[in-house]
Design a protein around this motif. Structure first.
Motif, PDB file in Angstrom:
ATOM      1  N   GLU A  28       6.739 -11.877 135.271  1.00  0.00           N
ATOM      2  CA  GLU A  28       7.400 -10.947 134.355  1.00  0.00           C
ATOM      3  C   GLU A  28       8.493 -11.640 133.562  1.00  0.00           C
ATOM      4  OE1 GLU A  28       8.726  -7.115 135.495  1.00  0.00           O
ATOM      5  OE2 GLU A  28       7.072  -6.783 136.887  1.00  0.00           O
ATOM      6  N   TRP A 179      -2.207  -7.810 117.991  1.00  0.00           N
ATOM      7  CA  TRP A 179      -2.116  -7.530 119.417  1.00  0.00           C
ATOM      8  C   TRP A 179      -0.817  -6.836 119.815  1.00  0.00           C
ATOM      9  CZ3 TRP A 179      -3.942 -12.940 121.585  1.00  0.00           C
ATOM     10  CH2 TRP A 179      -5.305 -13.085 121.305  1.00  0.00           C
ATOM     11  N   ARG A 182      -0.550  -3.960 122.462  1.00  0.00           N
ATOM     12  CA  ARG A 182      -1.829  -3.859 123.160  1.00  0.00           C
ATOM     13  C   ARG A 182      -1.825  -4.754 124.394  1.00  0.00           C
ATOM     14  NH1 ARG A 182      -6.378  -4.983 118.725  1.00  0.00           N
ATOM     15  NH2 ARG A 182      -7.695  -4.582 120.567  1.00  0.00           N
ATOM     16  N   ARG A 183      -2.616  -4.398 125.371  1.00  0.00           N
ATOM     17  CA  ARG A 183      -2.733  -5.204 126.585  1.00  0.00           C
ATOM     18  C   ARG A 183      -3.633  -6.411 126.313  1.00  0.00           C
ATOM     19  NH1 ARG A 183      -1.544  -2.545 131.402  1.00  0.00           N
ATOM     20  NH2 ARG A 183      -3.257  -3.595 132.488  1.00  0.00           N
ATOM     21  N   VAL A 184      -3.121  -7.585 126.634  1.00  0.00           N
ATOM     22  CA  VAL A 184      -3.853  -8.827 126.408  1.00  0.00           C
ATOM     23  C   VAL A 184      -3.899  -9.596 127.730  1.00  0.00           C
ATOM     24  CG1 VAL A 184      -3.909 -11.011 125.149  1.00  0.00           C
ATOM     25  CG2 VAL A 184      -3.117  -8.928 123.997  1.00  0.00           C
ATOM     26  N   ARG A 185      -5.075  -9.985 128.139  1.00  0.00           N
ATOM     27  CA  ARG A 185      -5.212 -10.727 129.387  1.00  0.00           C
ATOM     28  C   ARG A 185      -5.149 -12.228 129.103  1.00  0.00           C
ATOM     29  NH1 ARG A 185      -6.609  -9.734 134.428  1.00  0.00           N
ATOM     30  NH2 ARG A 185      -7.107  -7.558 133.923  1.00  0.00           N
ATOM     31  N   VAL A 190      -1.596 -10.025 132.608  1.00  0.00           N
ATOM     32  CA  VAL A 190      -1.731  -9.128 131.464  1.00  0.00           C
ATOM     33  C   VAL A 190      -0.374  -9.037 130.770  1.00  0.00           C
ATOM     34  CG1 VAL A 190      -2.192  -6.767 130.695  1.00  0.00           C
ATOM     35  CG2 VAL A 190      -3.583  -7.781 132.497  1.00  0.00           C
ATOM     36  N   VAL A 191      -0.358  -9.268 129.462  1.00  0.00           N
ATOM     37  CA  VAL A 191       0.873  -9.181 128.675  1.00  0.00           C
ATOM     38  C   VAL A 191       0.675  -8.147 127.567  1.00  0.00           C
ATOM     39  CG1 VAL A 191       1.467 -11.579 129.143  1.00  0.00           C
ATOM     40  CG2 VAL A 191       0.198 -11.016 127.066  1.00  0.00           C
ATOM     41  N   ILE A 192       1.800  -7.637 127.074  1.00  0.00           N
ATOM     42  CA  ILE A 192       1.772  -6.716 125.936  1.00  0.00           C
ATOM     43  C   ILE A 192       2.698  -7.294 124.876  1.00  0.00           C
ATOM     44  CG2 ILE A 192       2.178  -4.380 125.120  1.00  0.00           C
ATOM     45  CD1 ILE A 192       1.780  -3.381 127.959  1.00  0.00           C
ATOM     46  N   GLN A 194       5.186  -7.801 122.003  1.00  0.00           N
ATOM     47  CA  GLN A 194       6.153  -6.843 121.479  1.00  0.00           C
ATOM     48  C   GLN A 194       6.497  -7.048 120.010  1.00  0.00           C
ATOM     49  OE1 GLN A 194       7.416  -4.233 123.560  1.00  0.00           O
ATOM     50  NE2 GLN A 194       5.646  -5.034 124.667  1.00  0.00           N
TER      51      GLN A 194
END
Length: 217
Positions: A28, A179, A182-185, A190-192, A194
């Motif tokens: 995180e 992106w 949106r959720r990106v693997r 998994v990142v979002i 910003q």
């Protein structure tokens, strides 16, 4: 939409030379070990490559099991010791107040003597990406780099100028801008995304010399 990881880069000490690795734990707080330390002036203000571009020529290495920090300089000098932690001090990190603990050891003097002004190495409670948890990991597509090189009329862009953690290949130019939110693997994480990561004077500096050099984009 599927892309592939083209590179992974990080550095234990903010503003020092990027290291390219084959894998990393993405937490995180960002890639594990990335920007664990940073330098501040005597007044507590963050020191970046804009203050002294030659920081990009210093390779920093941190071994977590032994708590040993090493600086390797372009002239061949090596400064290495176990980290000792001192008092908590107030610092200013991109105009935001942030407490950090002084790092006691030879590294501050090694940089101060070369930089020509006193600086101090500190360790924050959380790692030190520019935008905190909301920007803990950064990414850039190779397609965007190629598009920018075409606009500038150069053969290719040096990806190091943008100091991004992850390079993504197999995407159209600027597709990563879509992106946001949106959720990106990325691997097992998994990142979002910003938002965009601003880059200013750093992009004009040659990572091999630390000076402004637009002829080697």
């Amino acid at each position: 939409m599927t892309g592939r990881i083209a590179w992974i880069s990080l550095t234990p000490v903010k503003a020092t030379a990027l290291q390219h690795v084959d894998e990393v734990d993405l937490l995180e707080s960002g890639p594990k070990g990335d920007r664990r330390f940073y330098f501040v002036t005597e007044a507590g203000r963050l020191v970046s490559d804009k203050d002294w571009g030659q920081l990009q020529l210093v390779r920093s290495e941190y071994d977590e099991p032994t708590d040993e920090l090493t600086f390797r300089f372009a002239d061949g000098d090596v400064v290495s010791a176990r980290v000792e932690r001192g008092d908590i001090v107030a610092t200013t990190f991109h105009k935001q107040s942030r407490d950090a603990r002084l790092v006691v050891g030879p590294w501050s003097e090694a940089i101060s003597s070369r930089m020509g002004q006193p600086v101090r190495l500190v360790e924050p409670e959380l790692t030190a990406p520019d935008r905190g948890r909301g920007g803990a990991a950064t990414l850039l597509s190779t397609g965007s780099l190629a598009a920018l090189a075409k606009v500038l009329g150069v053969e290719q862009m040096d990806r190091r100028r943008f100091r991004m953690n992850f390079g993504i290949e197999g995407l159209d130019a600027h597709r990563e801008d879509d992106w946001r939110g949106r959720r990106v693997r990325i691997g097992e994480a998994v990142v979002i995304p910003q938002g965009n990561v601003g880059r200013c004077a750093i992009t004009t500096q040659n990572p091999d010399s630390g000076v402004v050099d637009l002829d080697t984009l």
